[in-house]
Design a protein around this motif. Structure first.
Motif, PDB file in Angstrom:
ATOM      1  N   UNK A  93      -3.671  51.778  13.858  1.00 22.76           N
ATOM      2  CA  UNK A  93      -2.711  52.615  12.993  1.00 22.76           C
ATOM      3  C   UNK A  93      -3.731  52.962  11.633  1.00 22.76           C
ATOM      4  N   UNK A  94      -3.108  53.357  10.411  1.00 21.97           N
ATOM      5  CA  UNK A  94      -3.227  53.496   9.221  1.00 21.97           C
ATOM      6  C   UNK A  94      -3.547  52.039   9.161  1.00 21.97           C
ATOM      7  N   UNK A  95      -4.512  52.326   7.879  1.00 21.13           N
ATOM      8  CA  UNK A  95      -4.154  51.166   6.886  1.00 21.13           C
ATOM      9  C   UNK A  95      -4.018  51.490   5.517  1.00 21.13           C
ATOM     10  N   UNK A 130      -5.216  55.338  16.818  1.00 19.08           N
ATOM     11  CA  UNK A 130      -6.034  55.732  18.069  1.00 19.08           C
ATOM     12  C   UNK A 130      -6.589  54.510  18.360  1.00 19.08           C
ATOM     13  N   UNK A 131      -7.383  54.260  19.224  1.00 26.48           N
ATOM     14  CA  UNK A 131      -8.421  53.439  19.908  1.00 26.48           C
ATOM     15  C   UNK A 131     -10.060  52.722  18.467  1.00 26.48           C
ATOM     16  N   UNK A 132      -9.706  51.259  18.727  1.00 25.90           N
ATOM     17  CA  UNK A 132     -11.272  51.842  17.698  1.00 25.90           C
ATOM     18  C   UNK A 132     -12.732  52.952  17.927  1.00 25.90           C
ATOM     19  N   UNK A 133     -12.543  52.541  19.587  1.00 29.16           N
ATOM     20  CA  UNK A 133     -13.539  52.979  19.825  1.00 29.16           C
ATOM     21  C   UNK A 133     -13.655  54.729  19.724  1.00 29.16           C
ATOM     22  N   UNK A 134     -11.891  55.275  19.935  1.00 27.06           N
ATOM     23  CA  UNK A 134     -12.092  56.594  18.757  1.00 27.06           C
ATOM     24  C   UNK A 134     -12.430  56.650  17.858  1.00 27.06           C
ATOM     25  N   UNK A 135     -11.950  55.530  17.236  1.00 30.38           N
ATOM     26  CA  UNK A 135     -12.344  55.535  15.649  1.00 30.38           C
ATOM     27  C   UNK A 135     -14.176  55.796  14.866  1.00 30.38           C
ATOM     28  N   UNK A 178     -12.447  46.812  22.366  1.00 32.99           N
ATOM     29  CA  UNK A 178     -12.700  48.074  21.365  1.00 32.99           C
ATOM     30  C   UNK A 178     -11.593  49.433  22.125  1.00 32.99           C
ATOM     31  N   UNK A 179     -10.340  49.214  22.921  1.00 30.92           N
ATOM     32  CA  UNK A 179      -9.565  49.795  23.122  1.00 30.92           C
ATOM     33  C   UNK A 179      -8.320  49.378  22.658  1.00 30.92           C
TER      34      UNK A 179
END
Length: 551
Positions: free
Chosen positions: A548-550, A505-510, A543-544
């Motif tokens: 993905x998974x790292x 999802x977005x960085x802001x959501x993380x 931020x938008x």
């Protein structure tokens, strides 16, 4: 000191294929020992790894049905019962029509003079046509009624099965997400994924049309037996002489199929867990050239699946063959004795009554044999539901969704570790911490330095209450953290681990995952305090941007 550092001399000691590396060791002897291994939970209860013969009770399978589901299943059972009576009713109508044809044929051939036979044939033909038309309307009406009953029978069970499995799936996923972290140390991710997909789909089969078909076949059998005794109890008793063998074989095969289905599902779960473990560490497997060992390990588990599936298939189709053998044996016996009764007792047994009696008993017995596959699906559902329901109902020792616990009005940040002893549940013999004492004053910055595995990350996990120490206590401003609400405690802690994971999802959501109800300005402030604001702002969508998974 970086925890991931590896001594080159230590690395050289590992085999070049890499799969004998302790990181990948999972030999069969170790697995077999773990299946029967007893261990104690943190609450002192002794658990034993159960065999795969466990299954839920008959009514326990419907634990998560609400009032509307009960109404749907009740309506479905009624429709199934009435629909099952359709076949004996149809046979009764056919037997009566057979008697009409035979009586008219006998009347036209023996009681009418040859000179007047053509005139009487027209008259009797008209009468026969009107009678057969009446029975044709009976068939048409019966077909419409059975169509309506069949529709509601399937619709009600399909709807209630969908509703219940959706509820079970949500409750299972919720229960898994709220388990304590120590539970995940011993539960394999591949097995959990299998429970969430394959096992719940198996439960759905047991809650759906298989139940309705079982009720319909049982109703057909009971109705056929009633009609058989009404139309001729002697012939019914003779043709029923082989039915106990049919019922006994169905009971034996049902029990055997349930056991084989459990073994097959267990083998699939084990193979899936191996594949999940290997694929999640694919870079390490490839780096050590462990592909061939990984494939060999997976093939060993697939061999267990193959053996279990072959036994299950042999049992299933052998039961069907035995059912066919008993059906045709009963048919031959009833045909011989029915012919004898029409000659010896013409007043009690007509050709139509013999056909009716023989047909209902035969098809009633045959439908009883057809319940075997439905019993197999139902038994498989009860086996699959056992592990799923156990996880849903499992008592969570550390539950972040609980509202229990103290919520201090003020947080200073004084942390103290007092005589901490700890070992992981997956490795109870390895003592990570032995009598640790540590005081951390508010506002201070400390560094924990030590070799890999000495317990640096473990201290953070204990502070977050991922685990509870075996001995000692951890206090926050003088309060034992075990008395503090778990959700409140974790909301006050910010952690950036050495192996971060970003959700898709977005960085802001993380960043928003860290606290509910956070505003955009607070998200940016958190990034500034973490020295990540400039880096994020230079990204194309800031931020938008979607992440993905790292790995």
């Amino acid at each position: 000191m970086k925890e991931d550092a590896v001594n080159i001399n230590e690395l050289a000691e590992f085999p070049i294929d890499g799969y004998n590396n302790p990181c990948f060791q999972n030999d069969e002897n170790h697995d077999k020992k773990n299946k029967e291994k007893k261990y104690k939970n943190r609450d002192g209860n002794t658990n034993i790894k159960e065999t795969n013969k466990n299954m839920v009770g008959l009514l326990e399978l419907f634990t998560f049905a609400d009032a509307f589901d009960i109404f749907l299943m009740t309506a479905g059972f009624i429709c199934s019962f009435l629909n099952g009576l359709g076949m004996p009713t149809r046979i009764v109508i056919f037997g009566q029509m057979t008697d009409i044809f035979i009586k008219k044929s006998i009347t036209n051939s023996s009681e009418v003079p040859l000179a007047n036979r053509s005139e009487c044939s027209i008259s009797s033909g008209t009468d026969l046509e009107s009678q057969i038309s009446t029975y044709a309307w009976y068939y048409a009406g019966l077909g419409i009624i059975l169509f309506i009953l069949s529709f509601f029978q399937v619709w009600t069970f399909f709807l209630t099965a969908t509703r219940q499995t959706a509820r079970i799936r949500c409750k299972f996923f919720y229960a898994v997400l709220h388990q304590e972290v120590s539970w995940f140390d011993t539960a394999k991710t591949g097995t959990l994924n299998k429970r969430l997909t394959n096992d719940i789909n198996t439960i759905r089969d047991g809650l759906g049309d298989k139940v309705s078909m079982f009720a319909q076949n049982l109703s057909t059998f009971v109705g056929s037996m009633v009609v058989g005794f009404v139309y001729g109890w002697k012939l019914t008793l003779v043709t029923l002489s082989l039915c106990p063998l049919l019922a006994a074989s169905a009971a034996v095969w049902s029990k055997l199929l349930g056991s084989l289905a459990a073994k097959e599902m267990a083998a699939y779960g084990k193979a899936g867990a191996v594949a999940e473990e290997i694929l999640s560490a694919i870079r390490t497997v490839v780096a050590y050239n462990g592909q061939h060992k990984a494939v060999a390990k997976y093939e060993i588990n697939l061999q267990e699946v193959r053996n279990a599936g072959m036994k299950k298939s042999f049992a299933t189709y052998s039961s069907m063959g035995i059912s066919q053998l008993l059906f045709y044996s009963t048919f031959g016996l009833g045909l011989w004795y029915g012919t004898k009764l029409t000659v010896d007792e013409p007043d009690n047994y007509s050709i139509g009554s013999v056909i009716t009696n023989l047909s209902v008993v035969l098809f009633g017995s045959f439908t009883l044999g057809q319940t075997v596959p439905n019993l197999e699906s139902f038994a498989s559902s009860r086996v699959a539901a056992y592990d799923v329901y156990q996880i849903i109902k499992k008592k969570r020792l550390i539950d972040s969704s609980s509202t229990d616990g103290h919520k201090p009005d003020k947080l200073t940040g004084r942390i103290e570790f007092k005589d901490i002893h700890f070992s992981y549940q997956s490795r109870p013999d390895v003592h990570i911490l032995k009598g640790l004492h540590l005081n951390i004053e508010p506002g201070k910055t400390i560094a924990l330095v030590g070799s890999s595995g000495c317990g640096k990350s473990t201290l953070i996990h204990l502070l977050q209450r991922f685990y509870d120490p075996l001995q000692g206590e951890i206090t926050l401003d003088g309060h034992d953290i075990r008395t503090i609400n778990v959700k409140w405690l974790r909301e006050k802690i910010g952690v950036v681990s050495q192996e971060p994971v970003l959700f898709r999802t977005t960085i802001a959501d993380n960043i928003r995952y860290g606290r509910e109800g956070v505003t955009d300005s607070e998200i940016q402030q958190a990034a500034i305090e973490a020295n990540a604001y400039d880096f994020i702002s230079n990204l194309p969508e800031a931020f938008s941007i979607c992440t993905g998974p790292l790995f």
